[in-house]
Design a protein around this motif. Structure first.
Motif, PDB file in Angstrom:
ATOM      1  N   ILE A   1       0.858  -1.194   0.000  1.00  0.00           N
ATOM      2  CA  ILE A   1       0.000   0.000   0.000  1.00  0.00           C
ATOM      3  C   ILE A   1       0.894   1.244   0.000  1.00  0.00           C
ATOM      4  O   ILE A   1       1.707   1.430   0.913  1.00  0.00           O
ATOM      5  CB  ILE A   1      -0.925   0.020   1.234  1.00  0.00           C
ATOM      6  CG1 ILE A   1      -1.897  -1.165   1.181  1.00  0.00           C
ATOM      7  CG2 ILE A   1      -1.688   1.345   1.319  1.00  0.00           C
ATOM      8  CD1 ILE A   1      -2.727  -1.347   2.447  1.00  0.00           C
TER       9      ILE A   1
ATOM     10  N   LYS B   1      -0.496   4.498  -0.977  1.00  0.00           N
ATOM     11  CA  LYS B   1      -1.253   5.720  -0.737  1.00  0.00           C
ATOM     12  C   LYS B   1      -2.690   5.389  -0.350  1.00  0.00           C
ATOM     13  O   LYS B   1      -3.323   4.511  -0.961  1.00  0.00           O
ATOM     14  CB  LYS B   1      -1.257   6.576  -2.014  1.00  0.00           C
ATOM     15  CG  LYS B   1      -1.759   8.001  -1.823  1.00  0.00           C
ATOM     16  CD  LYS B   1      -1.857   8.700  -3.173  1.00  0.00           C
ATOM     17  CE  LYS B   1      -0.856   9.826  -3.291  1.00  0.00           C
ATOM     18  NZ  LYS B   1      -1.013  10.588  -4.544  1.00  0.00           N
ATOM     19  N   ILE B   2      -3.203   6.090   0.661  1.00  0.00           N
ATOM     20  CA  ILE B   2      -4.615   5.975   1.057  1.00  0.00           C
ATOM     21  C   ILE B   2      -5.190   7.384   1.052  1.00  0.00           C
ATOM     22  O   ILE B   2      -4.661   8.282   1.713  1.00  0.00           O
ATOM     23  CB  ILE B   2      -4.764   5.351   2.470  1.00  0.00           C
ATOM     24  CG1 ILE B   2      -4.140   3.951   2.526  1.00  0.00           C
ATOM     25  CG2 ILE B   2      -6.238   5.300   2.887  1.00  0.00           C
ATOM     26  CD1 ILE B   2      -4.093   3.336   3.925  1.00  0.00           C
TER      27      ILE B   2
ATOM     28  N   ARG C   1      -9.812   5.767  -1.572  1.00  0.00           N
ATOM     29  CA  ARG C   1      -8.994   5.253  -2.681  1.00  0.00           C
ATOM     30  C   ARG C   1      -7.685   4.731  -2.117  1.00  0.00           C
ATOM     31  O   ARG C   1      -6.978   5.456  -1.409  1.00  0.00           O
ATOM     32  CB  ARG C   1      -8.720   6.357  -3.706  1.00  0.00           C
ATOM     33  CG  ARG C   1      -7.905   5.906  -4.928  1.00  0.00           C
ATOM     34  CD  ARG C   1      -7.591   7.112  -5.814  1.00  0.00           C
ATOM     35  NE  ARG C   1      -6.848   6.751  -7.012  1.00  0.00           N
ATOM     36  CZ  ARG C   1      -5.526   6.565  -7.057  1.00  0.00           C
ATOM     37  NH1 ARG C   1      -4.798   6.710  -5.954  1.00  0.00           N
ATOM     38  NH2 ARG C   1      -4.937   6.250  -8.187  1.00  0.00           N
ATOM     39  N   VAL C   2      -7.378   3.476  -2.416  1.00  0.00           N
ATOM     40  CA  VAL C   2      -6.129   2.863  -1.956  1.00  0.00           C
ATOM     41  C   VAL C   2      -5.312   2.480  -3.180  1.00  0.00           C
ATOM     42  O   VAL C   2      -5.825   1.852  -4.107  1.00  0.00           O
ATOM     43  CB  VAL C   2      -6.398   1.612  -1.077  1.00  0.00           C
ATOM     44  CG1 VAL C   2      -5.087   0.957  -0.658  1.00  0.00           C
ATOM     45  CG2 VAL C   2      -7.218   1.993   0.158  1.00  0.00           C
ATOM     46  N   GLU C   3      -4.049   2.874  -3.169  1.00  0.00           N
ATOM     47  CA  GLU C   3      -3.152   2.587  -4.305  1.00  0.00           C
ATOM     48  C   GLU C   3      -1.995   1.740  -3.807  1.00  0.00           C
ATOM     49  O   GLU C   3      -1.552   1.881  -2.664  1.00  0.00           O
ATOM     50  CB  GLU C   3      -2.632   3.917  -4.869  1.00  0.00           C
ATOM     51  CG  GLU C   3      -1.832   3.789  -6.145  1.00  0.00           C
ATOM     52  CD  GLU C   3      -1.446   5.173  -6.698  1.00  0.00           C
ATOM     53  OE1 GLU C   3      -2.185   6.144  -6.476  1.00  0.00           O
ATOM     54  OE2 GLU C   3      -0.384   5.252  -7.332  1.00  0.00           O
ATOM     55  N   THR C   4      -1.521   0.834  -4.667  1.00  0.00           N
ATOM     56  CA  THR C   4      -0.377   0.004  -4.283  1.00  0.00           C
ATOM     57  C   THR C   4       0.839   0.371  -5.138  1.00  0.00           C
ATOM     58  O   THR C   4       0.712   0.936  -6.230  1.00  0.00           O
ATOM     59  CB  THR C   4      -0.672  -1.503  -4.463  1.00  0.00           C
ATOM     60  OG1 THR C   4      -0.845  -1.769  -5.861  1.00  0.00           O
ATOM     61  CG2 THR C   4      -1.905  -1.914  -3.695  1.00  0.00           C
TER      62      THR C   4
ATOM     63  N   LYS D   1      -4.177   5.841   7.628  1.00  0.00           N
ATOM     64  CA  LYS D   1      -3.141   6.142   6.622  1.00  0.00           C
ATOM     65  C   LYS D   1      -1.754   5.949   7.222  1.00  0.00           C
ATOM     66  O   LYS D   1      -0.879   5.326   6.617  1.00  0.00           O
ATOM     67  CB  LYS D   1      -3.276   7.602   6.160  1.00  0.00           C
ATOM     68  CG  LYS D   1      -4.473   7.886   5.280  1.00  0.00           C
ATOM     69  CD  LYS D   1      -4.494   9.389   4.972  1.00  0.00           C
ATOM     70  CE  LYS D   1      -5.833   9.813   4.415  1.00  0.00           C
ATOM     71  NZ  LYS D   1      -5.910  11.273   4.196  1.00  0.00           N
TER      72      LYS D   1
ATOM     73  N   THR E   1      -0.066   2.465   5.497  1.00  0.00           N
ATOM     74  CA  THR E   1       0.791   2.746   4.347  1.00  0.00           C
ATOM     75  C   THR E   1       2.086   1.934   4.531  1.00  0.00           C
ATOM     76  O   THR E   1       2.697   1.968   5.600  1.00  0.00           O
ATOM     77  CB  THR E   1       1.103   4.253   4.249  1.00  0.00           C
ATOM     78  OG1 THR E   1      -0.127   4.962   4.136  1.00  0.00           O
ATOM     79  CG2 THR E   1       1.972   4.551   3.031  1.00  0.00           C
TER      80      THR E   1
ATOM     81  N   ALA F   1      -1.229  -5.110   0.790  1.00  0.00           N
ATOM     82  CA  ALA F   1      -2.670  -4.996   0.526  1.00  0.00           C
ATOM     83  C   ALA F   1      -3.362  -6.356   0.450  1.00  0.00           C
ATOM     84  O   ALA F   1      -4.573  -6.443   0.595  1.00  0.00           O
ATOM     85  CB  ALA F   1      -2.902  -4.231  -0.779  1.00  0.00           C
TER      86      ALA F   1
ATOM     87  N   LEU G   1     -11.831   1.081   4.097  1.00  0.00           N
ATOM     88  CA  LEU G   1     -10.512   0.511   3.813  1.00  0.00           C
ATOM     89  C   LEU G   1     -10.656  -0.952   3.391  1.00  0.00           C
ATOM     90  O   LEU G   1     -10.047  -1.391   2.401  1.00  0.00           O
ATOM     91  CB  LEU G   1      -9.617   0.638   5.059  1.00  0.00           C
ATOM     92  CG  LEU G   1      -8.218   0.043   4.951  1.00  0.00           C
ATOM     93  CD1 LEU G   1      -7.404   0.715   3.848  1.00  0.00           C
ATOM     94  CD2 LEU G   1      -7.481   0.158   6.300  1.00  0.00           C
TER      95      LEU G   1
ATOM     96  N   LEU H   1      -9.638  -2.834  -0.199  1.00  0.00           N
ATOM     97  CA  LEU H   1      -8.670  -3.939  -0.269  1.00  0.00           C
ATOM     98  C   LEU H   1      -9.250  -5.148  -1.014  1.00  0.00           C
ATOM     99  O   LEU H   1      -8.534  -5.831  -1.761  1.00  0.00           O
ATOM    100  CB  LEU H   1      -8.226  -4.344   1.142  1.00  0.00           C
ATOM    101  CG  LEU H   1      -7.423  -3.276   1.907  1.00  0.00           C
ATOM    102  CD1 LEU H   1      -7.118  -3.752   3.323  1.00  0.00           C
ATOM    103  CD2 LEU H   1      -6.126  -2.919   1.172  1.00  0.00           C
TER     104      LEU H   1
END
Ligand code: MG
Length: 394
Positions: free
Chosen positions: A14, A16-17, A30-33, A60, A64, A68, A97, A101
């Motif tokens: 992970i 960014k959240i 929004r969760v980015e890996t 966060k 982070t 994920a 969250l 995921l």
């Protein structure tokens, strides 16, 4: 990777959240890996947006850098490791969250979430829509529109605001509205929002019973589990509740006391897809049906549909298309690149086949709306007072 996170191979870290406050009253996650995956969740807690944004400062900071793929490990850590647990704020934040995921895991593996939950047990989910607003009126005409749109079941607020014990005319009017709606060949569910108290809720449930409502929702406040159980024994109408219950722990006394026929956990409040699935299984053990609460946004609806497809005791899904809280430019389909995924046909929405949640979010529009929305006061529900000036339930 932090030492508190489990080690796995081929992990998606992970990176960014983010949370986005968007009209009409929703909070998207929004969760980015680091390997380029993006998952969306929804943590909408109507009227308490800033509290969820605050809870996310911790999520966060904590997650982070975590894997994920470790959905359950992250769920357990978010729920248990900070000593305090449960309740609307912490659980709504965790819900968004968790949903994101599951979206990421589905996209990573190229399958819908329902595949990850054990596969489908049905091809489509039955859905219902709202008629009328916070003050129920014109439900007959609104139901005609819903019928044309393909729905077979509608839900309405049963009564206007009510005193602790109010005039019986209030509930006579509510029963008449249900009778009128049913005359159109539709099934009708009624939501009390906990507006009535024990004496009058029983009176109303008895009076409504011969009309065969689809279900009666929150006939009492969620603090009244014993009184719920008494009501369930007093009438044959299915008793529904759960939008203000969080985790299995809150549902447990309702199941054990035989107080519910239909559990209505909200995927954005109860602990996300992980906990909604677990509550569904727990409900099944007590012969209780599942009808996930969702007057919220498209991400919450998508998450509910994924679970509804995979559990045997699912009966019907609430959807917020044209609900009175939405507007024409901030409705259920506004933030979707392809709204056809929620098309209603013969009262049902077909199983989405896309990976993850099966929806595509218009990220540019979310960012554009969030930038404006963040500078404005968040949505709040109305505060109601009676003729004597005393506070009433909304
Ligand atoms: Mg409700």
């Amino acid at each position: 990777m932090p030492s508190s996170s489990l080690k796995t191979s081929k992990s998606s870290i992970i990176s960014k959240i983010e949370v986005f406050r968007v009209p009409p009253r929703w909070l998207f996650v929004r969760v980015e890996t680091a390997d380029g995956l993006v998952g969306w969740g929804e943590s909408t807690l109507e009227g308490h947006t800033e509290a969820i944004e605050g809870a996310f400062l911790d999520l966060k900071e904590t997650f982070t850098g975590w894997d994920a793929d470790g959905i359950e490990d992250i769920w357990q850590h978010a729920y248990r490791s900070r000593f305090y647990r449960g309740g609307p704020v912490l659980m709504s934040a965790l819900s968004g969250l968790d949903i994101a995921l599951w979206d990421i895991k589905g996209k990573k593996l190229g399958v819908p979430v329902w595949q990850l939950l054990g596969g489908k047990v049905r091809d489509r989910v039955k859905v219902y829509a709202w008629v009328g607003g916070d003050h129920p009126s014109a439900v007959f005409e609104a139901t005609k529109v819903r019928k044309e749109q393909g729905f077979t079941v509608v839900k309405m607020n049963a009564t206007d605001s009510a005193g602790w014990i109010d005039s019986p005319a209030l509930i006579e009017a509510a029963v008449k509205r249900v009778r009128e709606v049913k005359s159109l060949g539709m099934d009708a569910a009624v939501d009390l929002h906990g507006r009535l108290h024990k004496g009058m809720a029983r009176q109303f449930a008895k009076l409504l019973e011969p009309e065969l409502p689809f279900f009666i929702e929150e006939p009492l406040l969620p603090t009244q589990v014993e009184e719920f159980a008494d009501l369930a024994r007093a009438v044959s109408t299915p008793i529904a509740s759960g939008e203000r219950l969080f985790t299995r722990a809150d549902f447990r006394p309702y199941f054990e006391r035989r107080a519910l026929d239909i559990a209505q956990p909200d995927v954005s409040h109860c602990g996300g897809i992980s906990e909604l699935r677990r509550i569904a299984s727990m409900a099944e053990t007590y012969d209780v049906a599942l009808a996930p609460h969702s007057p919220l946004g498209p991400i919450a609806l998508a998450a509910c549909i994924q679970v509804g497809l995979a559990v045997p005791n699912f009966v019907i899904q609430e959807m917020s298309w044209q609900i009175h809280y939405n507007s024409s430019d901030a409705d259920l389909f506004t933030y979707l690149s392809d709204p056809s995924v929620f098309s209603v046909s013969n009262g049902h929405v077909a199983a989405p086949e896309g990976p993850g949640l099966g929806i595509q979010i218009n990220e540019a529009l979310v960012r554009e709306r969030a930038e404006v929305c963040f500078t404005q006061p968040p949505w709040r529900n109305a505060t109601w007072r009676g003729e004597d000036g005393s506070l009433r339930e909304w």
